[in-house]
Design a protein around this motif. Structure first.
Motif, PDB file in Angstrom:
ATOM      1  N   SER A   1       0.902  -1.245  -0.130  1.00  0.00           N
ATOM      2  CA  SER A   1      -0.020  -0.083  -0.181  1.00  0.00           C
ATOM      3  C   SER A   1       0.902   1.207  -0.116  1.00  0.00           C
ATOM      4  N   ASP A   2       0.508   2.157  -0.705  1.00  0.00           N
ATOM      5  CA  ASP A   2       0.925   3.456  -0.746  1.00  0.00           C
ATOM      6  C   ASP A   2       0.634   4.377   0.366  1.00  0.00           C
ATOM      7  N   PRO A   3       1.673   4.957   1.315  1.00  0.00           N
ATOM      8  CA  PRO A   3       1.148   5.411   2.668  1.00  0.00           C
ATOM      9  C   PRO A   3       0.453   6.917   2.193  1.00  0.00           C
ATOM     10  N   TYR A   4       0.853   7.226   1.041  1.00  0.00           N
ATOM     11  CA  TYR A   4       0.298   8.737   0.721  1.00  0.00           C
ATOM     12  C   TYR A   4      -1.072   8.481  -0.188  1.00  0.00           C
ATOM     13  N   GLY A   5      -1.780   7.444  -0.175  1.00  0.00           N
ATOM     14  CA  GLY A   5      -2.963   7.175  -0.780  1.00  0.00           C
ATOM     15  C   GLY A   5      -3.155   6.763  -2.315  1.00  0.00           C
ATOM     16  N   GLY A   6      -1.838   6.288  -2.374  1.00  0.00           N
ATOM     17  CA  GLY A   6      -1.650   5.716  -4.085  1.00  0.00           C
ATOM     18  C   GLY A   6      -2.302   4.543  -4.230  1.00  0.00           C
ATOM     19  N   ILE A   7      -2.065   3.888  -5.272  1.00  0.00           N
ATOM     20  CA  ILE A   7      -2.720   2.536  -5.497  1.00  0.00           C
ATOM     21  C   ILE A   7      -2.051   1.387  -4.751  1.00  0.00           C
ATOM     22  N   THR A   8      -2.920   0.429  -4.270  1.00  0.00           N
ATOM     23  CA  THR A   8      -2.387  -0.710  -3.617  1.00  0.00           C
ATOM     24  C   THR A   8      -2.268  -1.637  -4.499  1.00  0.00           C
ATOM     25  N   ARG A   9      -1.201  -2.328  -4.624  1.00  0.00           N
ATOM     26  CA  ARG A   9      -0.950  -3.422  -5.623  1.00  0.00           C
ATOM     27  C   ARG A   9      -0.556  -4.714  -4.821  1.00  0.00           C
ATOM     28  N   GLU A  10      -1.052  -5.854  -5.726  1.00  0.00           N
ATOM     29  CA  GLU A  10      -0.684  -6.883  -5.212  1.00  0.00           C
ATOM     30  C   GLU A  10       0.802  -7.396  -5.772  1.00  0.00           C
ATOM     31  N   PHE A  11       1.626  -7.924  -4.860  1.00  0.00           N
ATOM     32  CA  PHE A  11       3.310  -8.539  -5.184  1.00  0.00           C
ATOM     33  C   PHE A  11       3.088  -9.853  -5.003  1.00  0.00           C
ATOM     34  N   ARG A  12       3.667 -10.508  -6.321  1.00  0.00           N
ATOM     35  CA  ARG A  12       3.708 -12.065  -6.059  1.00  0.00           C
ATOM     36  C   ARG A  12       5.359 -12.205  -6.138  1.00  0.00           C
ATOM     37  N   LEU A  13       5.829 -12.565  -5.311  1.00  0.00           N
ATOM     38  CA  LEU A  13       7.500 -12.883  -5.237  1.00  0.00           C
ATOM     39  C   LEU A  13       7.715 -14.371  -5.226  1.00  0.00           C
ATOM     40  N   TYR A  14       8.634 -14.741  -6.051  1.00  0.00           N
ATOM     41  CA  TYR A  14       8.643 -16.172  -6.258  1.00  0.00           C
ATOM     42  C   TYR A  14      10.250 -16.402  -5.506  1.00  0.00           C
ATOM     43  N   ASP A  15      10.488 -16.969  -4.586  1.00  0.00           N
ATOM     44  CA  ASP A  15      11.748 -17.272  -3.792  1.00  0.00           C
ATOM     45  C   ASP A  15      12.239 -18.405  -4.346  1.00  0.00           C
TER      46      ASP A  15
END
Length: 479
Positions: free
Chosen positions: A307-321
């Motif tokens: 989430s952007d603390p300044y009210g921007g877009i919340t994006r889903e992250f998919r991290l592959y370890d």
């Protein structure tokens, strides 16, 4: 055959043959009224369940169209470079409640880390003959300056066998803890697969299934159980005095140093905090969870919202370890095709170490070779690159202790043997490879990091956000 005698294909079969589908769907012969009512109820219930699944899938498809595309990030780097630690830091920053809800479950892994460190020490001492101990005079260095107790060679030799015998129950715990972790992983994987059966678009479900077939006990899937493992905690508590006696022995540190066994550089190092981690009331802190080490095998996917603390877009992250052992690297290829970014982690402090799987290969040289193969890979030419020169705290300690970088990399020449000069040299080397060998221009970030430091991770997240902004502007034809 004359034209007049030809029949339609359908008529070539016996008209008396019943359609198998119609036959299967038709009511049973001699069905009673009561059986018919039961059959109608079953068919209506099956139809409702099918409609419910279809409605859920349609709702998810509609939601996916309305939400921003998830950001796919591949975490790459050799084994013990700090990838999993960086991932845990991402989880702590993006989903702190979920991360801390699993706190108690990490105690078992930390106990396993302690036991493995003790085994390394005892194995090193057992392979040292009594006549060799006289050669191991403790000397001041960054690896031994923290030891506080001095023991004569004779005392060490006479105490070693009874001490090892007293620590035998601790060593026997290792296999037990491994089995418990494996059982947790299997349970969590089964639960995760059950959840995936009716979730997400088909391609995401298939991709997750492929990843979870190789999921390791080091991924977040192992953290579903919150039992406290009282038996292992009790044994470690009862043997805590013996553990301290072993670790605080100055001659032991000298043996480890001469054999170039640097436990303090390893992830999962907790011997300096034995009194804390062997306490019966011990609950892991955030820092301890970040330092806990369990080898990653195969590929595991982790989803989180940024989430952007300044009210921007919340994006889903998919991290592959991805497991960084050389034998695992061939499994990276299937995940190269559609990544938005690659985070490549380099243990810059490992300039004087060799690979565990090949003692003839320098670890930093291996990272350089691996980086070259990644930036020249055509499947990755559209992926943005984030280079993390990790473990800078260990690098600083090594250089300050007098270890010369030029002894391992002669091309460094007569440059100053200090942190700024060495890290700048390594950064330029990686950057020049990217500029010269990359198939196409791309966004590139380079950060010097300590994966257990939240501030370092915050800078990495800012870099990802900036990368996304540039990508969105480019897609909108503004750039």
């Amino acid at each position: 055959m004359p034209k007049s005698s030809r029949l339609p294909i359908a008529c070539m079969f016996s008209l008396d043959e019943a359609d198998p589908i119609s036959q299967a769907l038709s009511p049973p012969q001699n069905e009673s009224e009561q059986d018919k009512q039961k059959r109608d109820l079953r068919e209506r219930a099956a139809k409702l369940a099918s409609d419910e699944i279809d409605a859920r899938l349609n709702k998810e498809r509609l939601q996916i169209r309305r939400t921003p595309k998830p950001v796919k990030i591949l975490l790459l780097g050799q084994s013990e470079s700090g990838k999993s630690t960086m991932l845990k830091n991402f989880q702590l920053m993006c989903e702190p409640k979920a991360f801390r809800a699993e706190r108690a479950s990490w105690r078992l892994i930390i106990h396993l880390n302690v036991i493995r460190s003790i085994r390394i020490i005892l194995d090193a001492l057992a392979s040292t003959t009594p006549s060799e101990y006289s050669q191991y005079t403790p000397r001041s260095s960054y690896a031994s300056q923290h030891s506080t107790h001095s023991t004569s060679t004779e005392d060490l030799v006479s105490d070693l066998l009874p001490l090892r015998a007293r620590l035998a129950p601790v060593l026997e715990l290792e296999e037990t803890l491994k089995q418990r972790l494996a059982a947790r992983a299997n349970l969590a994987q089964s639960q995760n697969m059950a959840k995936l059966s009716f979730s997400g678009p088909l391609n995401s479900t298939i991709r997750l299934r492929r990843a979870n077939q190789e999921i390791s006990v080091g991924s977040s899937a192992t953290m579903q159980c919150n039992d406290v493992d009282d038996d292992s905690a009790r044994i470690l508590y009862e043997r805590s005095a013996d553990l301290l006696q072993l670790w605080q022995n100055q001659t032991v540190h000298a043996v480890l140093e001469r054999r170039k066994i640097r436990l303090r550089e390893s992830a999962g190092f907790f011997l300096d905090e034995l009194e804390t981690v062997t306490s019966l009331q011990y609950v892991p802190t955030d820092e301890h969870i970040l330092r806990a080490r369990l080898r990653t095998l195969g590929v595991s996917e982790h989803r989180m919202l940024l989430s952007d603390p300044y009210g921007g877009i919340t994006r889903e992250f998919r991290l592959y370890d991805v497991g960084g052992h050389r034998s695992m690297r061939a499994k990276w290829a299937p995940y190269f095709d559609d990544m938005d970014a690659i985070i490549f982690v380099v243990p810059i402090s490992a300039f004087d170490q060799v690979l565990a799987e090949d003692h003839n290969v320098n670890r930093l040289a291996d990272s350089i070779e691996l980086w070259t193969s990644i930036v020249t890979n055509e499947l990755l030419q559209n992926s943005n690159m984030i280079l993390l020169l990790n473990k800078i705290d260990i690098l600083q300690a090594k250089l300050a202790s007098g270890i010369l970088f030029a002894d391992y990399f002669p091309s460094y020449g007569l440059r100053p043997n200090d942190y700024d000069s060495v890290s700048r040299y390594v950064s330029k080397k990686f950057n020049s490879i990217l500029q010269q060998r990359s198939p196409s221009p791309r966004v590139f970030y380079c950060r010097r990091t300590n994966a257990t430091d939240a501030q370092s991770t915050a800078f990495v997240l800012l870099g990802i956000k900036d990368m996304l902004m540039r990508y969105n502007l480019k897609e909108s034809l503004i750039l």
